[in-house]
Write an enzyme that holds these catalytic residues in place. Sequence first.
Site, PDB file in Angstrom:
ATOM      1  N   GLY A 121       1.231  -1.242   0.350  1.00  0.00           N
ATOM      2  CA  GLY A 121       0.101   0.348  -0.196  1.00  0.00           C
ATOM      3  C   GLY A 121       1.244   1.521  -0.273  1.00  0.00           C
ATOM      4  O   GLY A 121      -0.077   2.488   0.135  1.00  0.00           O
ATOM      5  N   SER A 164       5.422   8.878  -0.408  1.00  0.00           N
ATOM      6  CA  SER A 164       4.879  10.017   1.346  1.00  0.00           C
ATOM      7  C   SER A 164       5.960  10.245   1.923  1.00  0.00           C
ATOM      8  O   SER A 164       7.390   9.416   1.651  1.00  0.00           O
ATOM      9  CB  SER A 164       4.427   8.534   1.845  1.00  0.00           C
ATOM     10  OG  SER A 164       4.782   6.936   1.696  1.00  0.00           O
ATOM     11  N   ILE A 206       6.432   2.828  -3.501  1.00  0.00           N
ATOM     12  CA  ILE A 206       6.225   2.072  -4.485  1.00  0.00           C
ATOM     13  C   ILE A 206       5.821   0.960  -4.211  1.00  0.00           C
ATOM     14  O   ILE A 206       5.691   0.307  -5.582  1.00  0.00           O
ATOM     15  CB  ILE A 206       8.074   2.080  -3.854  1.00  0.00           C
ATOM     16  CG1 ILE A 206       8.937   2.925  -3.586  1.00  0.00           C
ATOM     17  CG2 ILE A 206       8.800   0.657  -4.849  1.00  0.00           C
ATOM     18  CD1 ILE A 206       9.046   3.739  -5.817  1.00  0.00           C
ATOM     19  N   LYS A 237      20.332   6.228  -0.461  1.00  0.00           N
ATOM     20  CA  LYS A 237      20.662   6.485   1.572  1.00  0.00           C
ATOM     21  C   LYS A 237      21.520   5.597   2.530  1.00  0.00           C
ATOM     22  O   LYS A 237      22.188   5.427   3.037  1.00  0.00           O
ATOM     23  CB  LYS A 237      19.462   6.761   2.722  1.00  0.00           C
ATOM     24  CG  LYS A 237      18.957   8.594   1.877  1.00  0.00           C
ATOM     25  CD  LYS A 237      17.343   9.011   2.638  1.00  0.00           C
ATOM     26  CE  LYS A 237      17.358  10.233   2.310  1.00  0.00           C
ATOM     27  NZ  LYS A 237      16.797   9.755   0.706  1.00  0.00           N
ATOM     28  N   ILE A 244      13.660  -3.602  -1.734  1.00  0.00           N
ATOM     29  CA  ILE A 244      13.939  -2.454  -2.162  1.00  0.00           C
ATOM     30  C   ILE A 244      14.497  -1.591  -1.253  1.00  0.00           C
ATOM     31  O   ILE A 244      14.563  -1.180   0.091  1.00  0.00           O
ATOM     32  CB  ILE A 244      12.999  -1.398  -2.136  1.00  0.00           C
ATOM     33  CG1 ILE A 244      11.551  -2.509  -2.784  1.00  0.00           C
ATOM     34  CG2 ILE A 244      12.609  -0.047  -2.939  1.00  0.00           C
ATOM     35  CD1 ILE A 244      11.916  -2.653  -4.493  1.00  0.00           C
ATOM     36  N   LYS A 303      18.538   0.191   5.598  1.00  0.00           N
ATOM     37  CA  LYS A 303      18.205  -0.411   4.219  1.00  0.00           C
ATOM     38  C   LYS A 303      20.550  -1.252   3.842  1.00  0.00           C
ATOM     39  O   LYS A 303      20.345  -2.305   3.474  1.00  0.00           O
ATOM     40  CB  LYS A 303      18.333   0.593   3.564  1.00  0.00           C
ATOM     41  CG  LYS A 303      16.920   1.025   4.259  1.00  0.00           C
ATOM     42  CD  LYS A 303      15.981   0.348   4.347  1.00  0.00           C
ATOM     43  CE  LYS A 303      15.040  -0.327   2.766  1.00  0.00           C
ATOM     44  NZ  LYS A 303      14.503  -1.426   2.887  1.00  0.00           N
ATOM     45  N   ALA A 325       9.064  -4.274  -0.407  1.00  0.00           N
ATOM     46  CA  ALA A 325       9.236  -3.006  -0.152  1.00  0.00           C
ATOM     47  C   ALA A 325       8.172  -2.209   0.477  1.00  0.00           C
ATOM     48  O   ALA A 325       8.758  -1.325   1.474  1.00  0.00           O
ATOM     49  CB  ALA A 325       8.012  -2.168  -1.742  1.00  0.00           C
TER      50      ALA A 325
END
Length: 621
Positions: A294, A462, A297, A414, A410, A426, A367
Site C-alpha cells: 500500500g 509519502s 513504491i 541513503k 527495495i 537499509k 518494499a
Amino acid sequence: MNLNPRTVNPRTVAIILHDILAATFAWLAAYLLRFNLEMPPEFQAAALTTLVWVVPLQAVVFWRFGLYRGLWRFASLPDLKRILLAVGLAALLIPLVLILFRVSAVVPRSVLILDPLLLVVLMGGSRLAYRAWKEHRLASMLHPDSKPVLVAGAGTAADFLLRELARNPSGFHVVGLLDDSRDKRGRLVQGIPVLGALDEVAVWARKMEVDDVVLALPSAAHAVRKRITQTCSDARLNVLTIPSLEDVVSGRVSVSSLRRIELDDLLGRDPVALDDSGLHRLLTGHVVMVTGAGGSIGSELCRQIARFAPAKLVLFEQSELALYAMEQELPQRFPGLQIAPVIGDVKNSVWVNQVMAEHRPAVVFHAAAYKHVPLMENGNAWEAVRNNVLGTQVVAAAAQAHGVGKFVMISTDKAVNPTNVMGATKRLAEMACQAMQQRQPNQQPGGTRFVSVRFGNVLGSSGSVIPKFQKQIEAGGPVTVTHPEITRYFMSIPEAAQLVLQAGLMGQGGEIFVLDMGEPVKIAELARLMIRLSGADEASIRIEYTGLRPGEKLYEELLADDESTLPTPHPKLRVAKARAADAGWHGECLDWLALTCFQDEAAVKRQLKAWVPEYQPEPWA
C-alpha cells in the site's frame, strides 16, 4: 434508393437535396459557360431535356458511393476522393445513358467536360466550407473573448491540438507556432504560421501580445520541456500543456483539454524501455507477492505487475487503510486479476511463513520499510532496525524456505556511506540479502535468487518534499527548505517501479542494482520552480531555510567510495560491486535482532557502526 424516413436522418435528406441542386446547377452552368452566358434557345431546351436524365443518374451514383455516410464537419481527403470517383463515374455514364435511351437533345462535348469539374468544386467546396465554418477557423473574430496563445511545437501533436481547438473552442485561439526545425519556419500548420524557434518564445510573446504558451511536445525530452518552461517563467508567461498521448488515445480526455504544466512534466524522464517478453516469463501466470503493497513504491509495483497478468497478486501490508485502497483500486483497473489482500507485519515470522505456504509465490518484491530519515533518527532507531533489517531477514528466509524463485529488496541511495539510522539499516538489509545468497549458491537447483535495488527520491511519494511544498504554497507560504545547497536525485514513481521489475528480471543473485537517477536537483531550485508553476513568485511566497535535520546529508550518493559499478544490457541499470561483509556477522546480527528488550538509541547506533563501518553518524547523533 431507400429513403425510408425511419432509416434516413433528416440531415442526410438535406445533404441529398443539396447535391441534387448542385448537380442541377453544374449541368446548366456548363451549358452557359459553353456559350459565354448567351445560350441559344434550342440549347436551352436541350439542357432542360437532358437534365431529367442526368441528375437522377448522378444522385444514384452518389448514393452507391456512400457519400451520405460521412459527417460534413469531419470532411477530409477520403471524402474528396469518393466525390471524385463518384463524379467521374457519373461523367462516363451520362453519354452512355443518353445514347442508350436515344435522347435526341444535343449535348456539346465541352458540357460533358465542364459539368464534372463544376460538380466537384460545388460538392467538395461546400463540404470543406461547412467544416471550416464549424471549426471556427476565424476563432478570434467569432470568439472575441478567447485568449491568444502561442504553441510550442509544430508537429503532429500541434496539428491535433489546432484541429481540436477549432472544433471545440476552449477559450483560446492560436496565433502562432514555435519549433526548432528550420524546415518548418514560415510554413503553415492548419493555417497558423510557424514563427520561430522555441527559445524565442519571450520575443514572440511580446510581438503577438500573448500571456499563455501551450507545450505540444509530448515526445520531446524532459530537458527540452524544462528549458522552455524556465524561459516562459522568466518572461512571466503562463505555461499549459496538452494531455499525454496515452490519455488521448484511451479517450479519457481530448487534446484540447489543456492543463497547467506540473512538476512531473519537468522532472520526469524519458520512458523506460522494458524487456516485456522477459517480464512476461517472470510474472505472467505466476503468483507474485509484494510487501508494503500500500506504500508509494509498493502500490505502483502492484499496478505495473498487474499489467503482466500474474496468476495471483498477494498484497502484504500493515496499514489497513492502504490495503483497503489497493483492494478497491486493482479490480477496477485490472478486471479478472486475482488478488489476495493480507494484513500483516513483516517481522512476524509465523504469519509470513503461513502466507507464503498458502499462496506459494514465485516472485517476492519486498518494499515494506520505514523510510523517513528524521523520524527514524530520534527515538525510533531500534524500531527502524527491527522493521528494516529483521523484516527483510524474515521475508527473505520465508522466501527461501518456500521455494520462491526471485526475491527483490527495495533499497535506497541513503544506504551509501550512511549518515543516518535509516540508511544504515537499509545497508544492513542489503548485506542480509547477500548473506542469504552466499548461504545458497546460484548453482543450487531451485534456489532463491536475492537481488537488491537502490534508487533515490521519487516524485510524490509519502514523506517526499513535494507534497509538503504544495501544501505550503497553497497556504501562502513560507516554503521551508533545510539548506540552500541541499541536493537530491528524483525520478517518477512509475519509472522507479518499472526499473525495479527490470532489475528483478536481470538479477542472477547477490547483486545490488543501482538505478540511473539522472542529474541531481537542488531542493531550493525545486521550491522556486513549484512556486513559479503555481503562478506566484518569491515576492509573494518566500523560501525559508530551517537548517539540516538530524541524519540529513547535503548530497546523496548512489555508490560508496570503495564501490564500483558494472554496466548491464539496460542503459538505466548498473550493478554495484559492494564491500564484502565480515565473516560471521550474519549470525551475530540475527541474535541481536531476536532480542525482545528495548535497545536504547546510542547502543543501536554503536552496533550499526560495528557492522556497517561506512556508517558515519552526524555529531548530533
